[in-house]
Design a protein around this motif. Structure first.
Motif, PDB file in Angstrom:
ATOM      1  N   SER A 146     -17.691 145.240 -56.611  1.00  0.00           N
ATOM      2  CA  SER A 146     -17.797 144.153 -57.576  1.00  0.00           C
ATOM      3  C   SER A 146     -19.125 144.298 -58.311  1.00  0.00           C
ATOM      4  N   GLN A 147     -19.285 143.560 -59.391  1.00  0.00           N
ATOM      5  CA  GLN A 147     -20.507 143.673 -60.172  1.00  0.00           C
ATOM      6  C   GLN A 147     -21.722 143.252 -59.336  1.00  0.00           C
ATOM      7  N   GLU A 148     -21.577 142.185 -58.560  1.00  0.00           N
ATOM      8  CA  GLU A 148     -22.698 141.722 -57.740  1.00  0.00           C
ATOM      9  C   GLU A 148     -23.009 142.715 -56.634  1.00  0.00           C
ATOM     10  N   GLU A 149     -21.979 143.282 -56.007  1.00  0.00           N
ATOM     11  CA  GLU A 149     -22.205 144.285 -54.967  1.00  0.00           C
ATOM     12  C   GLU A 149     -22.926 145.503 -55.535  1.00  0.00           C
ATOM     13  N   ARG A 150     -22.510 145.934 -56.707  1.00  0.00           N
ATOM     14  CA  ARG A 150     -23.147 147.088 -57.334  1.00  0.00           C
ATOM     15  C   ARG A 150     -24.610 146.770 -57.660  1.00  0.00           C
ATOM     16  N   ALA A 151     -24.856 145.554 -58.124  1.00  0.00           N
ATOM     17  CA  ALA A 151     -26.229 145.152 -58.442  1.00  0.00           C
ATOM     18  C   ALA A 151     -27.084 145.125 -57.177  1.00  0.00           C
ATOM     19  N   ARG A 152     -26.515 144.628 -56.093  1.00  0.00           N
ATOM     20  CA  ARG A 152     -27.273 144.527 -54.840  1.00  0.00           C
ATOM     21  C   ARG A 152     -27.650 145.914 -54.310  1.00  0.00           C
ATOM     22  N   ILE A 153     -26.707 146.842 -54.342  1.00  0.00           N
ATOM     23  CA  ILE A 153     -26.986 148.194 -53.850  1.00  0.00           C
ATOM     24  C   ILE A 153     -27.939 148.924 -54.793  1.00  0.00           C
ATOM     25  N   THR A 154     -27.762 148.718 -56.098  1.00  0.00           N
ATOM     26  CA  THR A 154     -28.669 149.326 -57.077  1.00  0.00           C
ATOM     27  C   THR A 154     -30.092 148.822 -56.862  1.00  0.00           C
ATOM     28  N   LEU A 155     -30.229 147.545 -56.570  1.00  0.00           N
ATOM     29  CA  LEU A 155     -31.551 146.985 -56.292  1.00  0.00           C
ATOM     30  C   LEU A 155     -32.150 147.614 -55.030  1.00  0.00           C
ATOM     31  N   SER A 156     -31.332 147.805 -54.005  1.00  0.00           N
ATOM     32  CA  SER A 156     -31.825 148.455 -52.783  1.00  0.00           C
ATOM     33  C   SER A 156     -32.341 149.861 -53.083  1.00  0.00           C
ATOM     34  N   ARG A 157     -31.615 150.575 -53.933  1.00  0.00           N
ATOM     35  CA  ARG A 157     -32.086 151.912 -54.317  1.00  0.00           C
ATOM     36  C   ARG A 157     -33.445 151.846 -55.004  1.00  0.00           C
ATOM     37  N   GLY A 158     -33.609 150.843 -55.862  1.00  0.00           N
ATOM     38  CA  GLY A 158     -34.877 150.686 -56.554  1.00  0.00           C
ATOM     39  C   GLY A 158     -36.012 150.351 -55.613  1.00  0.00           C
ATOM     40  N   VAL A 159     -35.739 149.527 -54.618  1.00  0.00           N
ATOM     41  CA  VAL A 159     -36.772 149.164 -53.647  1.00  0.00           C
ATOM     42  C   VAL A 159     -37.234 150.394 -52.867  1.00  0.00           C
ATOM     43  N   ILE A 160     -36.293 151.261 -52.496  1.00  0.00           N
ATOM     44  CA  ILE A 160     -36.663 152.492 -51.787  1.00  0.00           C
ATOM     45  C   ILE A 160     -37.592 153.332 -52.659  1.00  0.00           C
ATOM     46  N   ASP A 161     -37.244 153.497 -53.927  1.00  0.00           N
ATOM     47  CA  ASP A 161     -38.101 154.281 -54.823  1.00  0.00           C
ATOM     48  C   ASP A 161     -39.482 153.629 -54.967  1.00  0.00           C
ATOM     49  N   PHE A 162     -39.522 152.304 -55.032  1.00  0.00           N
ATOM     50  CA  PHE A 162     -40.813 151.611 -55.135  1.00  0.00           C
ATOM     51  C   PHE A 162     -41.653 151.879 -53.892  1.00  0.00           C
ATOM     52  N   GLN A 163     -41.037 151.797 -52.729  1.00  0.00           N
ATOM     53  CA  GLN A 163     -41.749 152.054 -51.476  1.00  0.00           C
ATOM     54  C   GLN A 163     -42.239 153.497 -51.397  1.00  0.00           C
ATOM     55  N   GLU A 164     -41.501 154.400 -52.028  1.00  0.00           N
ATOM     56  CA  GLU A 164     -41.883 155.808 -52.049  1.00  0.00           C
ATOM     57  C   GLU A 164     -42.820 156.133 -53.210  1.00  0.00           C
ATOM     58  N   GLU A 165     -43.239 155.083 -53.945  1.00  0.00           N
ATOM     59  CA  GLU A 165     -44.180 155.192 -55.071  1.00  0.00           C
ATOM     60  C   GLU A 165     -43.622 156.006 -56.231  1.00  0.00           C
ATOM     61  N   ARG A 166     -42.305 155.921 -56.407  1.00  0.00           N
ATOM     62  CA  ARG A 166     -41.663 156.489 -57.598  1.00  0.00           C
ATOM     63  C   ARG A 166     -41.364 155.311 -58.533  1.00  0.00           C
ATOM     64  N   PHE A 167     -42.387 154.849 -59.209  1.00  0.00           N
ATOM     65  CA  PHE A 167     -42.322 153.562 -59.900  1.00  0.00           C
ATOM     66  C   PHE A 167     -41.470 153.605 -61.160  1.00  0.00           C
ATOM     67  N   GLN A 168     -41.452 154.724 -61.860  1.00  0.00           N
ATOM     68  CA  GLN A 168     -40.589 154.811 -63.041  1.00  0.00           C
ATOM     69  C   GLN A 168     -39.120 154.742 -62.638  1.00  0.00           C
ATOM     70  N   GLU A 169     -38.789 155.411 -61.528  1.00  0.00           N
ATOM     71  CA  GLU A 169     -37.406 155.369 -61.036  1.00  0.00           C
ATOM     72  C   GLU A 169     -37.041 153.973 -60.556  1.00  0.00           C
ATOM     73  N   SER A 170     -37.970 153.321 -59.849  1.00  0.00           N
ATOM     74  CA  SER A 170     -37.670 151.975 -59.353  1.00  0.00           C
ATOM     75  C   SER A 170     -37.474 151.009 -60.513  1.00  0.00           C
ATOM     76  N   ALA A 171     -38.225 151.196 -61.605  1.00  0.00           N
ATOM     77  CA  ALA A 171     -38.051 150.344 -62.783  1.00  0.00           C
ATOM     78  C   ALA A 171     -36.658 150.524 -63.376  1.00  0.00           C
TER      79      ALA A 171
END
Length: 304
Positions: free
Chosen positions: A97-122
């Motif tokens: 669903s759209q919300e499920e996709r958004a939730r998983i996409t956000l999780s992917r962004g958080v991982i990139d942020f934690q790994e200091e890949r800030f352009q990817e997390s954005a």
């Protein structure tokens, strides 16, 4: 190639360990476990068992929830490459669903942020926010991550804009993180009055409160508000002493005391600092210089 090799090694190691664990406990992997157990174990915080079971069971039995739980467990265990691989495979599907996709996409962004890949997390955060056109706490978290990522790459004006939008979508539990990031962006933009309001909005019991008070003290120093600076330094030292043990805090107290005309108090702070920090400490050197300058000026005025 290296990433794929590391993934295969991790998978083989986990499978071998789990097989030994089941053997030692006398449990048959063929009869005692089901894909729903991957989700149950992950929800219970048994991340190693959850991920191990995920690796052992035939993946043809898995549904979307099983994959997401396995990714979360890999993430919790610090196996970020494996978590990314599983999340990405789920995002490639078309049953979300759209919300499920958004939730998983956000999780992917958080991982990139934690790994200091800030352009990817954005990028992931922006995509997650775009998937959620209506106001919601989830969209607020996506906008928060987008603002934090933009702040890290130096896009301060855009960061402020996104964080203000995040604030309007947020729930109470997210507000402290948002206003702290907002204040940090506003300091970079030179909006010190706005930044002061943002940092004051951080609750005293929040883990960011010590840094918020340090920021308030710094703003007061920058704007030559010596009494307010003293207030924030004293508040920080009494409420969060461990966050105010460094030489910068003593330098700030010295400056605030001197700007208030209290040379005696400034001298006392410097004398205590001299016992705690090496002579080469940069902030100690600055506070000594400030004190000597103030004493020289007072002596010169007394001779007139």
């Amino acid at each position: 190639m290296k990433s794929s090799l590391e993934y295969n090694i991790n998978r083989a190691l986990i499978t071998a360990i789990l097989t030994m664990w089941f053997a030692a406990s006398g449990v048959s992997t063929a009869h005692a476990q089901h894909p729903i157990d991957v989700q149950r174990l992950s929800a219970e915080g048994e991340h190693f068992k959850s991920l191990s079971l995920y690796e052992l069971l035939p993946h043809r039995q898995f549904d979307q929830g099983t994959y997401v739980s396995a990714a979360k467990s890999a993430w919790a265990l610090g196996l970020t490459k494996q978590a990314i691989s599983i999340f990405d495979s789920v995002l490639r599907g078309d049953s979300l669903s759209q919300e499920e996709r958004a939730r998983i996409t956000l999780s992917r962004g958080v991982i990139d942020f934690q790994e200091e890949r800030f352009q990817e997390s954005a990028l992931f955060a922006e995509k997650a926010a775009t998937l959620l056109p209506e106001k919601s706490p989830l969209r607020g978290r996506a906008l928060l991550l987008l603002g934090q990522s933009l702040l890290k790459v130096g896009a301060y004006a855009s960061a402020e804009e996104k964080l203000l939008h995040a604030l309007s979508d947020s729930i109470q539990s997210d507000r402290a993180e948002i206003v702290f990031a907002l204040g940090s962006a506003q300091v970079k933009l030179g909006k010190l009055t706005d930044a002061e309001k943002s940092f004051k909005a951080v609750p005293t019991e929040d883990s960011r409160a010590p840094m918020a008070i340090r920021s308030l003290a710094s703003i007061a120093l920058q704007t030559n508000q010596s009494e307010r600076a003293q207030f924030w330094f004293e508040r920080g030292k009494s409420s969060y002493p461990e966050a105010f043990l460094d030489s910068w805090a003593d330098y700030g107290m010295t400056k605030a005391a001197l700007e208030s005309g209290n040379i005696t108090q400034a001298r006392s702070v410097v004398e205590r600092a001299e016992k705690r920090f090496p002579p080469s400490d940069a902030w100690l050197i600055l506070m000594r210089a400030a004190l000597e300058s103030a004493e020289w000026n007072r002596g010169t005025e007394g001779q007139k």
